[in-house]
Design a protein around this motif. Structure first.
Motif, PDB file in Angstrom:
ATOM      1  N   ALA A  25      14.257   6.909  -7.890  1.00  0.00           N
ATOM      2  CA  ALA A  25      14.094   8.359  -7.987  1.00  0.00           C
ATOM      3  C   ALA A  25      12.651   8.744  -7.717  1.00  0.00           C
ATOM      4  CB  ALA A  25      14.521   8.832  -9.367  1.00  0.00           C
ATOM      5  N   ALA A  26      12.461   9.947  -7.182  1.00  0.00           N
ATOM      6  CA  ALA A  26      11.119  10.417  -6.879  1.00  0.00           C
ATOM      7  C   ALA A  26      10.313  10.600  -8.150  1.00  0.00           C
ATOM      8  CB  ALA A  26      11.201  11.734  -6.117  1.00  0.00           C
ATOM      9  N   ALA A  27       9.073  10.140  -8.129  1.00  0.00           N
ATOM     10  CA  ALA A  27       8.185  10.309  -9.284  1.00  0.00           C
ATOM     11  C   ALA A  27       7.516  11.683  -9.267  1.00  0.00           C
ATOM     12  CB  ALA A  27       7.126   9.209  -9.285  1.00  0.00           C
ATOM     13  N   ILE A  28       7.641  12.402  -8.168  1.00  0.00           N
ATOM     14  CA  ILE A  28       6.947  13.681  -8.035  1.00  0.00           C
ATOM     15  C   ILE A  28       7.421  14.682  -9.085  1.00  0.00           C
ATOM     16  CG2 ILE A  28       8.579  14.592  -6.324  1.00  0.00           C
ATOM     17  CD1 ILE A  28       4.764  15.190  -6.411  1.00  0.00           C
ATOM     18  N   ASP A  29       8.705  14.611  -9.486  1.00  0.00           N
ATOM     19  CA  ASP A  29       9.225  15.524 -10.507  1.00  0.00           C
ATOM     20  C   ASP A  29       8.469  15.346 -11.821  1.00  0.00           C
ATOM     21  OD1 ASP A  29      11.014  16.342  -8.644  1.00  0.00           O
ATOM     22  OD2 ASP A  29      12.794  15.490  -9.589  1.00  0.00           O
TER      23      ASP A  29
ATOM     24  N   MET B   2       6.369   8.046  -5.238  1.00  0.00           N
ATOM     25  CA  MET B   2       6.061   9.434  -5.563  1.00  0.00           C
ATOM     26  C   MET B   2       7.003  10.389  -4.834  1.00  0.00           C
ATOM     27  SD  MET B   2       4.185  11.645  -7.201  1.00  0.00           S
ATOM     28  CE  MET B   2       2.521  11.165  -7.660  1.00  0.00           C
ATOM     29  N   LEU B   3       7.244  10.135  -3.544  1.00  0.00           N
ATOM     30  CA  LEU B   3       8.040  11.042  -2.735  1.00  0.00           C
ATOM     31  C   LEU B   3       9.533  10.802  -2.875  1.00  0.00           C
ATOM     32  CD1 LEU B   3       5.852  11.058   0.506  1.00  0.00           C
ATOM     33  CD2 LEU B   3       5.830  12.665  -1.408  1.00  0.00           C
ATOM     34  N   GLY B   4       9.909   9.618  -3.369  1.00  0.00           N
ATOM     35  CA  GLY B   4      11.325   9.313  -3.559  1.00  0.00           C
ATOM     36  C   GLY B   4      11.881   8.516  -2.420  1.00  0.00           C
TER      37      GLY B   4
ATOM     38  N   LEU C  87       0.820  -1.214   0.000  1.00  0.00           N
ATOM     39  CA  LEU C  87       0.000   0.000   0.000  1.00  0.00           C
ATOM     40  C   LEU C  87       0.854   1.265   0.000  1.00  0.00           C
ATOM     41  CD1 LEU C  87      -2.749  -1.090   2.571  1.00  0.00           C
ATOM     42  CD2 LEU C  87      -2.907  -1.071   0.065  1.00  0.00           C
ATOM     43  N   MET C  88       2.032   1.185   0.634  1.00  0.00           N
ATOM     44  CA  MET C  88       2.908   2.357   0.721  1.00  0.00           C
ATOM     45  C   MET C  88       3.817   2.515  -0.502  1.00  0.00           C
ATOM     46  SD  MET C  88       2.470   4.305   3.333  1.00  0.00           S
ATOM     47  CE  MET C  88       4.021   5.214   3.305  1.00  0.00           C
ATOM     48  N   ALA C  89       3.955   1.476  -1.309  1.00  0.00           N
ATOM     49  CA  ALA C  89       4.901   1.515  -2.433  1.00  0.00           C
ATOM     50  C   ALA C  89       4.668   2.701  -3.369  1.00  0.00           C
ATOM     51  CB  ALA C  89       4.873   0.200  -3.196  1.00  0.00           C
ATOM     52  N   PRO C  90       3.418   2.963  -3.835  1.00  0.00           N
ATOM     53  CA  PRO C  90       3.218   4.126  -4.716  1.00  0.00           C
ATOM     54  C   PRO C  90       3.536   5.457  -4.024  1.00  0.00           C
ATOM     55  CG  PRO C  90       1.348   2.620  -4.840  1.00  0.00           C
ATOM     56  CD  PRO C  90       2.169   2.188  -3.678  1.00  0.00           C
ATOM     57  N   ILE C  91       3.250   5.538  -2.723  1.00  0.00           N
ATOM     58  CA  ILE C  91       3.535   6.776  -1.976  1.00  0.00           C
ATOM     59  C   ILE C  91       5.039   6.987  -1.890  1.00  0.00           C
ATOM     60  CG2 ILE C  91       3.105   8.038   0.160  1.00  0.00           C
ATOM     61  CD1 ILE C  91       0.572   7.147  -1.395  1.00  0.00           C
TER      62      ILE C  91
ATOM     63  N   ALA D 133       3.566   7.364 -10.527  1.00  0.00           N
ATOM     64  CA  ALA D 133       3.957   6.954  -9.179  1.00  0.00           C
ATOM     65  C   ALA D 133       3.648   5.487  -8.921  1.00  0.00           C
ATOM     66  CB  ALA D 133       3.246   7.836  -8.148  1.00  0.00           C
ATOM     67  N   VAL D 134       2.472   5.053  -9.336  1.00  0.00           N
ATOM     68  CA  VAL D 134       2.075   3.665  -9.091  1.00  0.00           C
ATOM     69  C   VAL D 134       3.015   2.711  -9.836  1.00  0.00           C
ATOM     70  CG1 VAL D 134       0.218   1.970  -9.276  1.00  0.00           C
ATOM     71  CG2 VAL D 134      -0.326   4.351  -8.768  1.00  0.00           C
ATOM     72  N   ALA D 135       3.389   3.074 -11.069  1.00  0.00           N
ATOM     73  CA  ALA D 135       4.291   2.222 -11.849  1.00  0.00           C
ATOM     74  C   ALA D 135       5.644   2.087 -11.170  1.00  0.00           C
ATOM     75  CB  ALA D 135       4.454   2.792 -13.260  1.00  0.00           C
ATOM     76  N   ARG D 136       6.140   3.160 -10.600  1.00  0.00           N
ATOM     77  CA  ARG D 136       7.449   3.113  -9.943  1.00  0.00           C
ATOM     78  C   ARG D 136       7.397   2.391  -8.598  1.00  0.00           C
ATOM     79  NH1 ARG D 136      11.005   8.546 -11.217  1.00  0.00           N
ATOM     80  NH2 ARG D 136      10.654   8.563 -13.470  1.00  0.00           N
ATOM     81  N   GLY D 137       6.202   2.182  -8.091  1.00  0.00           N
ATOM     82  CA  GLY D 137       6.061   1.447  -6.836  1.00  0.00           C
ATOM     83  C   GLY D 137       6.567   0.013  -6.946  1.00  0.00           C
ATOM     84  N   ILE D 138       6.562  -0.535  -8.158  1.00  0.00           N
ATOM     85  CA  ILE D 138       7.034  -1.908  -8.377  1.00  0.00           C
ATOM     86  C   ILE D 138       8.503  -2.022  -8.005  1.00  0.00           C
ATOM     87  CG2 ILE D 138       7.438  -3.677 -10.154  1.00  0.00           C
ATOM     88  CD1 ILE D 138       4.980  -2.363 -11.632  1.00  0.00           C
ATOM     89  N   GLN D 139       9.302  -1.046  -8.441  1.00  0.00           N
ATOM     90  CA  GLN D 139      10.728  -1.105  -8.149  1.00  0.00           C
ATOM     91  C   GLN D 139      11.005  -0.863  -6.668  1.00  0.00           C
ATOM     92  OE1 GLN D 139      13.077   1.166 -10.908  1.00  0.00           O
ATOM     93  NE2 GLN D 139      15.005   0.568  -9.957  1.00  0.00           N
TER      94      GLN D 139
END
Length: 500
Positions: A78-82, A71-73, A64-68, A363-369
């Motif tokens: 790397a942070a997805a927020i950029d 997003m924040l890095g 549940l926290m992975a996308p968060i 952000a959700v996509a980067r949560g996988i890594q």
């Protein structure tokens, strides 16, 4: 009964697909042994230093926290927020431009100009996007182009899938055949200890062949759709798409621009020119004029301080500077068009809201890594490849290297992340079987490029499909044959490369 079930099935949304993959990766952290490599001062992994460590299985909370966290890095992700904020600013910018009506008139002009030779747009645009992907890794930046190109393609008789294919296939085939891309070829070459220009002849061959294949593929599909619109893979929701992208409204617009609209279009084009120029790594191409100009400007007494000492030269910008560019140019366009302040704020926010879903997908996509790195299974999967590729002939080695990078590209869709994580190990392995490091780099970027045409772990793919209102299953059905051809041709070219 089975027919009802079959008819009732609907492909899950992009968000659901990505969360399912995150959950699967979390389960794998309980099964795959955890491990890690030693790294040098530059952060590159050192061959032969893999060791197992205590497992760190990921639970429901981590999923549940992975996308968060993405997003924040959360290092090393790397942070997805950029990227997300860049996408929102592009949305706000487009909202302001659309309010002026300049785009509708501009699109109507293009439709009128290319009447009877609409498919030439494909022949012109796809190589341009491919060139952007090959030279500077054009990826997330393409999000700004989908809302512009989809109405054009639909207005001239094609469908939304054609527009998405031109941009997504064009840019990502360019990345597949990277020549000077600093995020793929550059980082991989530096990690492997070779020059960026090493192996460029084969990569140029890749670029010409793959761009020609992709352009021909999209051209044939567009030709079929133009002759019979019912052949479109997205025909079932064509009417909805026509309304969503205001294609009918564009068709009714007079193709005559007012003076203010001409000024808006000039600023609109200038914005995209500046974006492209700011992302190209000019210093890597031995072009120092922008860096010299920036030093001169900042060094001017008084004026330099007004401009700001932290000003970045074109070629050194990234997504934060890109976001600033679109926000500022939206203000400039609003001022030139004499838009009232309250109306400007409304249309800017509404425009940003239109792309909010796309920003969240990144952000959700980067949560996988994040899950893979926290569960410490990335190094183990890499180690399996290190062990399996030893002691082979040059031709077998390069083919298996390419095959190894396919699943690795699914797990690590970031080209720079994949290069940093693997090239320090794969390049030395090649020396034992007479395979040049530059050829291993070509195998890595071609495999990564192929997967990044279809993988749901890529924010570029999922964002593009969300903007084009295309389901992932539909995209796979559309691009499947091309992917198969690219797969075979890539292997043949890599085998050819072992004889250079």
């Amino acid at each position: 009964m089975s027919e009802k079930i079959k008819k009732g099935f609907k492909m899950p949304s992009s968000y659901s697909v990505l969360m399912i993959i995150i959950a699967i990766m979390a389960v794998l952290t309980w099964i795959i042994p955890a491990g890690q490599y030693n790294a040098d001062k530059a952060g590159n992994l050192i061959t032969g230093t893999y060791k197992t460590v205590s497992q760190n299985p990921q639970g429901i909370w981590d999923v549940l926290m992975a996308p968060i966290r993405a997003m924040l890095g959360k290092e090393p992700t790397a942070a997805a927020i950029d990227v997300a904020f860049f996408i929102l600013m592009v949305g706000g910018f487009l909202g302001v431009v659309n309010e002026t009506g300049a785009l509708d008139v501009g699109i109507a002009s293009i439709v009128k100009k290319y009447k009877g030779r609409e498919k030439m747009l494909i022949v012109v645009l796809m190589p341009l996007f491919a060139l952007g992907g090959s030279t500077y890794g054009m990826g997330e930046e393409t999000m700004a182009f989908y809302p512009l190109l989809v109405p054009v393609m639909m207005a001239v008789g094609f469908d939304s899938l054609t527009a998405v294919a031109i941009i997504l296939l064009g840019s990502q085939i360019g990345c597949l055949a990277s020549t000077l891309n600093p995020f793929a070829t550059g980082i991989a070459s530096a990690t492997a200890g070779v020059g960026t220009g090493d192996g460029i002849l084969l990569r140029l061959i890749f670029f010409v062949v793959m761009t020609a294949l992709g352009t021909y593929f999209v051209y044939r599909y567009a030709d079929k759709i133009q002759k019979d619109p019912t052949k479109s893979l997205v025909y079932s929701h064509r009417e909805e798409d026509l309304k969503h992208f205001n294609v009918d409204g564009v068709a009714k617009v007079e193709s005559t621009l007012s003076k203010k609209q001409k000024q808006v279009l000039v600023l609109f084009v200038l914005t995209f020119v500046l974006m492209i120029m700011s992302f190209i790594p000019w210093t890597d191409l031995k072009v120092t004029v922008f860096e010299s100009f920036n030093k001169w400007l900042v060094g001017l007494p008084f004026i330099g301080k007004i401009v700001g000492s932290s000003t970045s030269a074109l070629g050194t910008w990234y997504f934060p500077e890109g976001a600033m560019l679109f926000a500022v140019m939206a203000i400039v366009i609003g001022f030139v068009y004499r838009m009232k302040e309250d109306r400007f704020i409304t249309v800017f926010i509404n425009g940003a809201a239109d792309l909010l879903g796309v920003a969240l997908i990144v952000a959700v996509a980067r949560g996988i890594q994040v899950i893979m790195n926290d569960g410490m299974i990335t190094a183990t999967i890499l180690h399996w490849g290190e062990v399996g590729l030893k002691g082979l002939s040059s031709q077998v080695f390069i083919v298996l290297t390419y095959l190894f990078y396919l699943p690795m590209s699914f797990l690590i869709p970031s080209t720079s992340g994949l290069a940093s994580a693997t090239m320090g190990i794969m390049a030395p392995l090649g020396k034992f079987v007479n395979v040049q490091a530059s050829l291993i780099i070509t195998a890595y970027q071609s495999a990564s490029g192929l997967l990044n045409l279809i993988t749901p772990t890529s924010g570029i793919v999922m964002g593009a499909l969300a903007l084009g209102r295309i389901e992932l299953g539909t995209w796979w059905k559309f691009v499947g044959k091309l992917v198969a051809v690219i797969f075979v041709v890539s292997i043949l070219l890599l085998i050819l490369g072992t004889f250079f």
